[in-house]
Design a protein around this motif. Structure first.
Motif, PDB file in Angstrom:
ATOM      1  N   MET A   1       2.132 -26.098  40.474  1.00  0.00           N
ATOM      2  CA  MET A   1       1.031 -26.676  40.120  1.00  0.00           C
ATOM      3  C   MET A   1       0.129 -25.781  38.946  1.00  0.00           C
ATOM      4  SD  MET A   1      -2.757 -27.259  41.947  1.00  0.00           S
ATOM      5  CE  MET A   1      -2.012 -27.765  43.371  1.00  0.00           C
ATOM      6  N   ARG A   2      -0.199 -26.294  37.989  1.00  0.00           N
ATOM      7  CA  ARG A   2      -0.965 -25.443  36.918  1.00  0.00           C
ATOM      8  C   ARG A   2      -2.327 -25.829  36.635  1.00  0.00           C
ATOM      9  NH1 ARG A   2       1.800 -24.221  30.670  1.00  0.00           N
ATOM     10  NH2 ARG A   2       0.212 -22.427  30.339  1.00  0.00           N
ATOM     11  N   VAL A   3      -3.189 -24.583  36.897  1.00  0.00           N
ATOM     12  CA  VAL A   3      -4.418 -24.901  36.789  1.00  0.00           C
ATOM     13  C   VAL A   3      -5.317 -24.145  35.652  1.00  0.00           C
ATOM     14  CG1 VAL A   3      -6.441 -24.358  38.353  1.00  0.00           C
ATOM     15  CG2 VAL A   3      -4.570 -24.984  39.279  1.00  0.00           C
ATOM     16  N   LEU A   4      -6.295 -24.416  34.952  1.00  0.00           N
ATOM     17  CA  LEU A   4      -7.152 -24.118  33.967  1.00  0.00           C
ATOM     18  C   LEU A   4      -8.550 -23.837  34.636  1.00  0.00           C
ATOM     19  CD1 LEU A   4      -7.341 -23.016  31.038  1.00  0.00           C
ATOM     20  CD2 LEU A   4      -8.192 -25.566  30.468  1.00  0.00           C
ATOM     21  N   VAL A   5      -8.605 -22.678  34.431  1.00  0.00           N
ATOM     22  CA  VAL A   5     -10.180 -21.874  34.935  1.00  0.00           C
ATOM     23  C   VAL A   5     -10.941 -21.804  33.782  1.00  0.00           C
ATOM     24  CG1 VAL A   5     -11.427 -20.280  36.290  1.00  0.00           C
ATOM     25  CG2 VAL A   5      -9.457 -21.196  37.124  1.00  0.00           C
ATOM     26  N   LEU A  40      -6.250 -27.181  26.248  1.00  0.00           N
ATOM     27  CA  LEU A  40      -5.911 -28.281  26.778  1.00  0.00           C
ATOM     28  C   LEU A  40      -5.333 -29.162  25.367  1.00  0.00           C
ATOM     29  CD1 LEU A  40      -9.460 -29.041  28.352  1.00  0.00           C
ATOM     30  CD2 LEU A  40      -7.324 -29.159  29.545  1.00  0.00           C
ATOM     31  N   GLY A  41      -5.326 -29.131  24.311  1.00  0.00           N
ATOM     32  CA  GLY A  41      -4.715 -29.760  23.425  1.00  0.00           C
ATOM     33  C   GLY A  41      -3.262 -29.358  23.175  1.00  0.00           C
ATOM     34  N   VAL A  42      -2.788 -28.035  23.744  1.00  0.00           N
ATOM     35  CA  VAL A  42      -1.408 -28.027  23.867  1.00  0.00           C
ATOM     36  C   VAL A  42      -0.718 -27.681  24.990  1.00  0.00           C
ATOM     37  CG1 VAL A  42      -1.845 -26.585  21.590  1.00  0.00           C
ATOM     38  CG2 VAL A  42      -1.961 -25.300  23.569  1.00  0.00           C
ATOM     39  N   ASN A  43      -1.382 -27.598  26.128  1.00  0.00           N
ATOM     40  CA  ASN A  43      -0.883 -27.503  27.478  1.00  0.00           C
ATOM     41  C   ASN A  43      -1.226 -28.663  28.493  1.00  0.00           C
ATOM     42  OD1 ASN A  43       0.303 -24.752  26.872  1.00  0.00           O
ATOM     43  ND2 ASN A  43      -1.755 -24.041  27.187  1.00  0.00           N
ATOM     44  N   ARG A  44      -0.400 -28.741  29.408  1.00  0.00           N
ATOM     45  CA  ARG A  44      -0.599 -30.015  30.476  1.00  0.00           C
ATOM     46  C   ARG A  44      -0.889 -29.109  31.826  1.00  0.00           C
ATOM     47  NH1 ARG A  44       4.715 -33.263  30.736  1.00  0.00           N
ATOM     48  NH2 ARG A  44       5.725 -31.069  30.551  1.00  0.00           N
ATOM     49  N   TYR A  45      -2.359 -29.557  32.418  1.00  0.00           N
ATOM     50  CA  TYR A  45      -2.981 -28.981  33.595  1.00  0.00           C
ATOM     51  C   TYR A  45      -2.778 -30.124  34.766  1.00  0.00           C
ATOM     52  CZ  TYR A  45      -3.888 -25.010  30.660  1.00  0.00           C
ATOM     53  OH  TYR A  45      -3.654 -23.953  29.626  1.00  0.00           O
ATOM     54  N   HIS A  46      -2.656 -29.644  35.672  1.00  0.00           N
ATOM     55  CA  HIS A  46      -2.603 -30.479  36.921  1.00  0.00           C
ATOM     56  C   HIS A  46      -4.463 -30.631  37.311  1.00  0.00           C
ATOM     57  CE1 HIS A  46       1.279 -29.373  37.325  1.00  0.00           C
ATOM     58  NE2 HIS A  46       1.519 -30.601  37.811  1.00  0.00           N
ATOM     59  N   VAL A  47      -5.042 -29.481  37.315  1.00  0.00           N
ATOM     60  CA  VAL A  47      -6.282 -29.502  37.660  1.00  0.00           C
ATOM     61  C   VAL A  47      -7.033 -28.462  36.462  1.00  0.00           C
ATOM     62  CG1 VAL A  47      -8.203 -28.878  39.567  1.00  0.00           C
ATOM     63  CG2 VAL A  47      -5.859 -30.001  40.042  1.00  0.00           C
ATOM     64  N   GLU A 154      12.101 -23.749  29.926  1.00  0.00           N
ATOM     65  CA  GLU A 154      10.826 -23.969  29.252  1.00  0.00           C
ATOM     66  C   GLU A 154       9.972 -24.666  30.236  1.00  0.00           C
ATOM     67  OE1 GLU A 154      13.530 -24.551  27.715  1.00  0.00           O
ATOM     68  OE2 GLU A 154      13.591 -22.604  26.413  1.00  0.00           O
ATOM     69  N   ASP A 155      10.683 -26.038  30.631  1.00  0.00           N
ATOM     70  CA  ASP A 155       9.772 -26.580  31.730  1.00  0.00           C
ATOM     71  C   ASP A 155       9.429 -25.757  32.977  1.00  0.00           C
ATOM     72  OD1 ASP A 155      10.272 -29.169  30.184  1.00  0.00           O
ATOM     73  OD2 ASP A 155      12.343 -29.528  31.107  1.00  0.00           O
ATOM     74  N   LEU A 156      10.065 -24.990  33.365  1.00  0.00           N
ATOM     75  CA  LEU A 156       9.891 -24.276  34.586  1.00  0.00           C
ATOM     76  C   LEU A 156       8.752 -23.211  34.350  1.00  0.00           C
ATOM     77  CD1 LEU A 156      13.596 -24.010  36.216  1.00  0.00           C
ATOM     78  CD2 LEU A 156      11.519 -25.222  37.214  1.00  0.00           C
ATOM     79  N   LEU A 157       8.875 -22.589  33.053  1.00  0.00           N
ATOM     80  CA  LEU A 157       7.985 -21.712  32.651  1.00  0.00           C
ATOM     81  C   LEU A 157       6.454 -22.385  32.385  1.00  0.00           C
ATOM     82  CD1 LEU A 157       9.526 -19.342  29.924  1.00  0.00           C
ATOM     83  CD2 LEU A 157       8.547 -18.690  31.920  1.00  0.00           C
ATOM     84  N   GLU A 158       6.334 -23.502  32.059  1.00  0.00           N
ATOM     85  CA  GLU A 158       5.036 -24.284  32.002  1.00  0.00           C
ATOM     86  C   GLU A 158       4.709 -24.646  33.223  1.00  0.00           C
ATOM     87  OE1 GLU A 158       3.568 -28.578  29.873  1.00  0.00           O
ATOM     88  OE2 GLU A 158       5.153 -27.396  29.151  1.00  0.00           O
ATOM     89  N   GLN A 159       5.618 -25.049  34.160  1.00  0.00           N
ATOM     90  CA  GLN A 159       5.068 -25.393  35.459  1.00  0.00           C
ATOM     91  C   GLN A 159       4.776 -24.328  36.730  1.00  0.00           C
ATOM     92  OE1 GLN A 159       7.432 -29.119  37.062  1.00  0.00           O
ATOM     93  NE2 GLN A 159       8.064 -29.594  35.111  1.00  0.00           N
ATOM     94  N   VAL A 160       5.455 -23.348  36.642  1.00  0.00           N
ATOM     95  CA  VAL A 160       5.342 -22.342  37.577  1.00  0.00           C
ATOM     96  C   VAL A 160       4.864 -20.912  37.037  1.00  0.00           C
ATOM     97  CG1 VAL A 160       6.720 -20.974  39.375  1.00  0.00           C
ATOM     98  CG2 VAL A 160       7.678 -23.290  38.482  1.00  0.00           C
ATOM     99  N   TRP A 161       4.844 -20.697  35.871  1.00  0.00           N
ATOM    100  CA  TRP A 161       4.260 -19.451  35.423  1.00  0.00           C
ATOM    101  C   TRP A 161       3.045 -19.793  34.406  1.00  0.00           C
ATOM    102  CZ3 TRP A 161       9.676 -19.766  36.553  1.00  0.00           C
ATOM    103  CH2 TRP A 161       9.938 -18.950  37.425  1.00  0.00           C
ATOM    104  N   ASP A 162       1.992 -18.687  34.361  1.00  0.00           N
ATOM    105  CA  ASP A 162       0.924 -18.882  33.329  1.00  0.00           C
ATOM    106  C   ASP A 162       1.354 -18.471  31.858  1.00  0.00           C
ATOM    107  OD1 ASP A 162       0.678 -16.290  33.012  1.00  0.00           O
ATOM    108  OD2 ASP A 162      -0.651 -16.134  34.937  1.00  0.00           O
ATOM    109  N   GLU A 163       0.223 -18.683  31.108  1.00  0.00           N
ATOM    110  CA  GLU A 163       0.649 -18.477  29.658  1.00  0.00           C
ATOM    111  C   GLU A 163       0.941 -17.116  29.129  1.00  0.00           C
ATOM    112  OE1 GLU A 163      -3.019 -19.454  27.522  1.00  0.00           O
ATOM    113  OE2 GLU A 163      -4.316 -18.410  28.914  1.00  0.00           O
TER     114      GLU A 163
END
Length: 204
Positions: A1-5, A40-47, A154-163
């Motif tokens: 899960m990818r989250v933006l705080v 938010l313009g370049v990344n996809r977040y679940h929450v 790249e998909d796994l980096l985006e979904q499991v790791w942070d920026e």
């Protein structure tokens, strides 16, 4: 899960992010609304965990932008938690919000003798518990969610790791290697050279 705080108090934002990472989530942090809008313009977040009183761009405005982008209909937040809050309650609400998404609705994934419960954070193979690290669990969950499709590194980096993870590092291949050893034989993670990874076997 990818989250933006998104929180202008750096100590609070960093504390929330660290706590969520300890729960196995990939977390990015912003300290003002404009930076959050750019991410938010370049990344996809679940929450998105969003403060209201933000510099640069008010949280309410940012919330409307997110809602318009996601649904085109609703304006407003999906949940609200007043400060000060208890961190375990925040974790529960973040997980609950992620489960509301159509793409995230399945909670238990099964394939090739594997069973992963995303809600309880448990994983087994042939009924035997697997002692997985946070990132190993995240990679396995991502692969099971995507099955039978492939996921690139790249998909796994985006979904499991942070920026902050170096996109040129070998962290994905190293984690996959460790995960394979813990899953045992016969192998269930297939590598398609220069393309990506997938779970072999069909879901019952």
């Amino acid at each position: 899960m990818r989250v933006l705080v998104v929180e202008d108090s750096r100590s609070l934002a960093d504390g929330i992010a660290e706590g969520l990472r300890d729960q196995g989530m990939a977390v990015d942090v912003c300290y003002d609304g404009l930076d959050a809008a750019a991410k938010l313009g370049v990344n996809r977040y679940h929450v998105v965990v969003l403060d209201r009183d933000l510099p640069g761009l008010h949280g309410d405005t940012l919330c409307r932008m997110i809602a318009e982008r996601v649904t085109g209909l609703r304006l407003g937040a999906d949940d609200y938690l007043a400060k000060p809050f208890h961190f375990p309650e925040l974790v529960l609400r973040v997980r609950a919000l992620a489960r509301r998404q159509p793409a995230a609705r399945p909670r238990v994934f099964r394939a090739a003798g594997l069973e992963l419960d995303a809600t309880r954070h448990t994983a087994m193979r042939d009924g035997q518990p697997l002692g997985l690290s946070v990132k190993e669990f995240g990679v396995l969950e991502a692969l099971l969610r995507a099955q039978p499709a492939l996921l690139s590194a790249e998909d796994l980096l985006e979904q499991v790791w942070d920026e902050h993870t170096d996109p040129f590092s070998n962290v994905v291949s190293v984690t996959i290697s460790r995960l394979r050893r813990k899953l045992g034989d016969p192998p269930v993670i297939e590598t398609i050279t220069t393309v990506g990874y997938r779970i072999t076997g069909s879901t019952p």
